[in-house]
Design a protein around this motif. Sequence first.
Motif, PDB file in Angstrom:
ATOM      1  N   SER A 130      -2.499   5.271   6.772  1.00 53.80           N
ATOM      2  CA  SER A 130      -2.208   5.508   8.190  1.00 53.80           C
ATOM      3  C   SER A 130      -3.382   6.153   8.906  1.00 53.80           C
ATOM      4  CB  SER A 130      -0.971   6.392   8.327  1.00 53.80           C
ATOM      5  OG  SER A 130       0.164   5.766   7.762  1.00 53.80           O
ATOM      6  N   SER A 131      -4.044   7.086   8.241  1.00 51.48           N
ATOM      7  CA  SER A 131      -5.129   7.827   8.894  1.00 51.48           C
ATOM      8  C   SER A 131      -6.403   6.992   9.045  1.00 51.48           C
ATOM      9  CB  SER A 131      -5.422   9.114   8.111  1.00 51.48           C
ATOM     10  OG  SER A 131      -5.912   8.802   6.819  1.00 51.48           O
ATOM     11  N   ARG A 132      -6.572   5.950   8.180  1.00 50.50           N
ATOM     12  CA  ARG A 132      -7.851   5.225   8.196  1.00 50.50           C
ATOM     13  C   ARG A 132      -7.708   3.763   8.630  1.00 50.50           C
ATOM     14  NH1 ARG A 132     -11.357   6.545   2.952  1.00 50.50           N
ATOM     15  NH2 ARG A 132     -12.827   5.346   4.254  1.00 50.50           N
ATOM     16  N   SER A 133      -6.511   3.343   8.876  1.00 52.08           N
ATOM     17  CA  SER A 133      -6.295   1.923   9.179  1.00 52.08           C
ATOM     18  C   SER A 133      -6.954   1.499  10.480  1.00 52.08           C
ATOM     19  CB  SER A 133      -4.793   1.628   9.232  1.00 52.08           C
ATOM     20  OG  SER A 133      -4.166   2.415  10.243  1.00 52.08           O
ATOM     21  N   GLN A 134      -7.041   2.411  11.435  1.00 51.80           N
ATOM     22  CA  GLN A 134      -7.612   2.047  12.733  1.00 51.80           C
ATOM     23  C   GLN A 134      -9.095   1.695  12.601  1.00 51.80           C
ATOM     24  OE1 GLN A 134      -6.837   4.889  15.787  1.00 51.80           O
ATOM     25  NE2 GLN A 134      -7.807   3.692  17.400  1.00 51.80           N
ATOM     26  N   ASP A 135      -9.826   2.427  11.773  1.00 56.73           N
ATOM     27  CA  ASP A 135     -11.261   2.169  11.590  1.00 56.73           C
ATOM     28  C   ASP A 135     -11.513   1.117  10.509  1.00 56.73           C
ATOM     29  OD1 ASP A 135     -11.813   4.092  13.505  1.00 56.73           O
ATOM     30  OD2 ASP A 135     -11.867   5.717  12.011  1.00 56.73           O
ATOM     31  N   GLY A 136     -10.527   0.893   9.670  1.00 57.49           N
ATOM     32  CA  GLY A 136     -10.671  -0.072   8.588  1.00 57.49           C
ATOM     33  C   GLY A 136     -11.385   0.525   7.383  1.00 57.49           C
ATOM     34  N   PHE A 137     -10.966   0.163   6.202  1.00 54.26           N
ATOM     35  CA  PHE A 137     -11.613   0.659   4.981  1.00 54.26           C
ATOM     36  C   PHE A 137     -11.236  -0.266   3.828  1.00 54.26           C
ATOM     37  CE2 PHE A 137      -7.413   2.312   4.641  1.00 54.26           C
ATOM     38  CZ  PHE A 137      -7.162   2.500   3.292  1.00 54.26           C
ATOM     39  N   LYS A 138     -12.004  -0.138   2.729  1.00 50.17           N
ATOM     40  CA  LYS A 138     -11.744  -0.905   1.522  1.00 50.17           C
ATOM     41  C   LYS A 138     -11.367   0.036   0.399  1.00 50.17           C
ATOM     42  CE  LYS A 138     -14.893  -4.658   2.767  1.00 50.17           C
ATOM     43  NZ  LYS A 138     -16.066  -5.480   2.359  1.00 50.17           N
ATOM     44  N   GLY A 139     -10.745  -0.494  -0.624  1.00 43.21           N
ATOM     45  CA  GLY A 139     -10.335   0.334  -1.740  1.00 43.21           C
ATOM     46  C   GLY A 139      -9.749  -0.510  -2.847  1.00 43.21           C
ATOM     47  N   ALA A 140      -9.127   0.204  -3.797  1.00 51.06           N
ATOM     48  CA  ALA A 140      -8.544  -0.490  -4.942  1.00 51.06           C
ATOM     49  C   ALA A 140      -7.282   0.221  -5.387  1.00 51.06           C
ATOM     50  CB  ALA A 140      -9.549  -0.566  -6.082  1.00 51.06           C
ATOM     51  N   VAL A 141      -6.408  -0.546  -6.016  1.00 46.51           N
ATOM     52  CA  VAL A 141      -5.222   0.016  -6.643  1.00 46.51           C
ATOM     53  C   VAL A 141      -5.305  -0.312  -8.129  1.00 46.51           C
ATOM     54  CG1 VAL A 141      -2.712  -0.040  -6.832  1.00 46.51           C
ATOM     55  CG2 VAL A 141      -3.799  -0.196  -4.584  1.00 46.51           C
ATOM     56  N   LEU A 142      -5.174   0.760  -8.952  1.00 50.70           N
ATOM     57  CA  LEU A 142      -5.225   0.595 -10.404  1.00 50.70           C
ATOM     58  C   LEU A 142      -3.832   0.800 -10.968  1.00 50.70           C
ATOM     59  CD1 LEU A 142      -7.860   2.032 -12.864  1.00 50.70           C
ATOM     60  CD2 LEU A 142      -5.439   2.343 -13.320  1.00 50.70           C
ATOM     61  N   PHE A 143      -3.330  -0.179 -11.664  1.00 52.59           N
ATOM     62  CA  PHE A 143      -2.057  -0.075 -12.349  1.00 52.59           C
ATOM     63  C   PHE A 143      -2.354   0.073 -13.834  1.00 52.59           C
ATOM     64  CE2 PHE A 143       2.115  -1.126 -10.289  1.00 52.59           C
ATOM     65  CZ  PHE A 143       2.905  -0.446 -11.209  1.00 52.59           C
ATOM     66  N   ALA A 144      -1.772   1.064 -14.504  1.00 52.43           N
ATOM     67  CA  ALA A 144      -2.061   1.321 -15.920  1.00 52.43           C
ATOM     68  C   ALA A 144      -0.759   1.454 -16.693  1.00 52.43           C
ATOM     69  CB  ALA A 144      -2.905   2.579 -16.072  1.00 52.43           C
ATOM     70  N   ASP A 145      -0.834   1.156 -18.005  1.00 55.57           N
ATOM     71  CA  ASP A 145       0.356   1.208 -18.849  1.00 55.57           C
ATOM     72  C   ASP A 145      -0.043   1.763 -20.215  1.00 55.57           C
ATOM     73  OD1 ASP A 145       3.312  -0.142 -19.018  1.00 55.57           O
ATOM     74  OD2 ASP A 145       2.280  -0.206 -20.966  1.00 55.57           O
ATOM     75  N   LEU A 146       0.671   2.793 -20.686  1.00 55.38           N
ATOM     76  CA  LEU A 146       0.404   3.359 -22.012  1.00 55.38           C
ATOM     77  C   LEU A 146       0.966   2.394 -23.066  1.00 55.38           C
ATOM     78  CD1 LEU A 146      -0.445   5.642 -23.957  1.00 55.38           C
ATOM     79  CD2 LEU A 146       1.774   6.713 -23.496  1.00 55.38           C
ATOM     80  N   ASP A 147       0.112   1.937 -23.951  1.00 54.44           N
ATOM     81  CA  ASP A 147       0.533   0.946 -24.950  1.00 54.44           C
ATOM     82  C   ASP A 147       1.444   1.569 -26.006  1.00 54.44           C
ATOM     83  OD1 ASP A 147      -1.039  -0.850 -23.609  1.00 54.44           O
ATOM     84  OD2 ASP A 147      -2.769  -0.644 -24.947  1.00 54.44           O
ATOM     85  N   TYR A 148       2.515   0.876 -26.304  1.00 56.19           N
ATOM     86  CA  TYR A 148       3.388   1.186 -27.434  1.00 56.19           C
ATOM     87  C   TYR A 148       4.033   2.582 -27.368  1.00 56.19           C
ATOM     88  CZ  TYR A 148       1.160  -2.944 -29.381  1.00 56.19           C
ATOM     89  OH  TYR A 148       0.696  -4.220 -29.568  1.00 56.19           O
TER      90      TYR A 148
END
Length: 796
Positions: free
Chosen positions: A658-676
Amino acid sequence: YNYEEYIFLLNYTGYDNTAIRMDGDYMGEKKRINVGMFINSLYNDYSTLVCKGAVAAAEELDVNLLLVPGREINARWSEEVLNRFEYQNNTLYSYVTENNIDVLLMSLGTFAIFLSKQEIQDFLKKYSGIRIVIMETIIPGYPCILFGDDGLRDEINHVINEHGARKVAFLTGQKGQSVAEARLKIFREVMAENGIPVNESYIEYGDFSEWCVDKARELLDRNADDMPEAICCANDSMVRALEKAMAEKGLKIGRDILVTGYDDAQFAGVMEPPLTTVKSYMMTMGYEAVELAVKYYKDGINEIHYVKTGLIRRESCGCPAQNDDDYDTEKINADLPADVFTENIINHICEKSSLEILPEKVRKPINDFVGYIHSCINSSDKLNRKVLFTKLGALLNEDVSDFFNINSFRTLFTVLKQTALEKTNTESEKKIIYDIFGKVYHRFSSYLSNLDINREERTWLDQFLFARITAEMMEKGKDEEMCFNSLIETLSKLNDKFESMYIYMFGKSILNQNSLSNKNEHEWIRPEKLYLRAFYREDGYYVPDEDKRELPSEDFLCNPFVETDKRKTYILESLYFNDELYGVLMLESKSRYFTNITSLSKQLCTAIKMTRFTNLLENALNKVKKTNEILSRESVSDQLTSLYNRRGFMIEADKIISSRSQDGFKGAVLFADLDYLKVINDTFGHKNGDFAIRKAASLLKENLDENAVIGRIGGDEFIAFVPDAGQSDMENICSAIRRMAKEFNDTSDKPYYVNISMGVYCFDSADGESLEQLMTNADRVLYENKKLKSKTALKP
């Protein structure tokens, strides 16, 4: 000693309650006697005047005086009439011991009116180590001082013989109370001496207060068909109750029923009609009580002493109004010797204006003033205005006005003017006398006017200062040192009324829940310690250091901070708010300001209560705030890893979007899973499963920067929102996580691997994807990558 010398004594000689006493007992050298007085309150006329007389005697005899104004013990007033927490003042009696008081005056006629004879004996036993003098009644085995019965006998005889009353009623105090029974006994004796049978229906027991209207009403109702011609009251206060009861029935004092009182209270001469009463010389009672106490302490003589009483005729009994200017020409005759002439004038003033005692500091200016006029009258010398007004100036001062009133001054000037005129032969000389005494009256009127203005100004200043007490203490908040420093600085501005003041507090407030019904479930026990929080004296005001405040509670009079170089009169006041006791206040008061003391102590207690309440409220609010902060954190946090939970992650990530959408920005979402994770839990237990989860969380936290929002959104699922990160950045982060996981697994003694599968989705905010869409896309990548995870969680 000054303050620094007191501290020296505390630090280097050791504080010992036998080393420094109020009476100046240094190394066994006795300087002054310590006289204590138990009396009821300082509200009423009687107690105030008795105390003024006691102070005058203490000054002239050079003894220390401690006034202890408690309240009625086991009082049974109705709650609507009397403050229901007044019993807290009775805790004051416990502070007097044989270690701080040499001889103790007990005004049993004021504070013990609700006690039985046995209860009085039990109370006296508490002070068996102190020499005791009883006031207002006779207790076998003790020296006693009480009012003589001549005045009451004269009053009853006056109603019978001069007004012809035969149906005479008597309104006395509580049944069984010693003073009430004594006055009723006199009534019965006088009636018998006059051959008049006592009608028992005409006897009523009140309570010595103006609130016993119901008892006065009962007396009138019971005798409605045979109304008394006269009602004699055992004190003036009950006349007020009788007046109300009579008014309800359309009856008027002096017209329908002749009424008399006892005590000559301040209102007696100004009520309508003015009250015929017994002048009981209340100041004389206090003065001669101290004299008797000192005599008893020094000589050990046990005696009963009577204070004179006299009849004051006024209109309430049917007498015509009297002219206060009338005087006995035989006794006030300028031909008499100067000392006799002066003494007769003083006696005449006392008789005409309810003046009671004249200590030396008052007698001297009167003797000088009257003596000068007497010498001029009996010689060829003319009255010199300058000399006369110089002597008048010495007479018109506040010390004298403590013992004189307007009527007494007026009577003095009138008698002297009439005497001077009688010795004057020519009209020109008489004109000079009129002129001089006219200017005397003018000077006297100006003095009274200025006195009233000054008192009004002081009252206004007092009200302002009293208001500042609460305001300044609350302004300082939690800092008690600043609170008491500000408080004592404010109070020191009252030094025209209180020459010194000591605030003693308990270590903590004491809840003292007593009862008005004489069923005291909680017996008061004086605390062992008091803490001197602040004080002021002639040399300044002080807040003692914390390690210097504590002292034994019986040493409030005799400690290194209390001055001992001159005679003192102290007053003790209880500091309390409802059931809560804070400590005691000790003041050195000028006698004319007795009535200010209770107002001051109440304001001080209110300030303490409000300050503590404000602090408690502030602490409670801070506690609620901290609790809310904790709850707020817990509502968005995962307790096992301290990462955000799903809710917290969504809130924080949305804030960034919400705070940065007006100026636009890039980023990433990391999804992680603990194995077993399930295998680890099933094989090695949930503690190891929790360990693996925490280790996975730490791997993410150590490799993601502080701008990333990291959350645990399921049992083995983690997510990170990483603003300003591109594909290469995320590949480096994932590689670092895998490398650190391998290093841990290679060195760990755990029988299982901690590995993480990850999926990364990079985005541009310009594409308008929602957070949920970003998370779904990252989860899809993770699902593909999980196909590449190791085949087992168990180490070989």
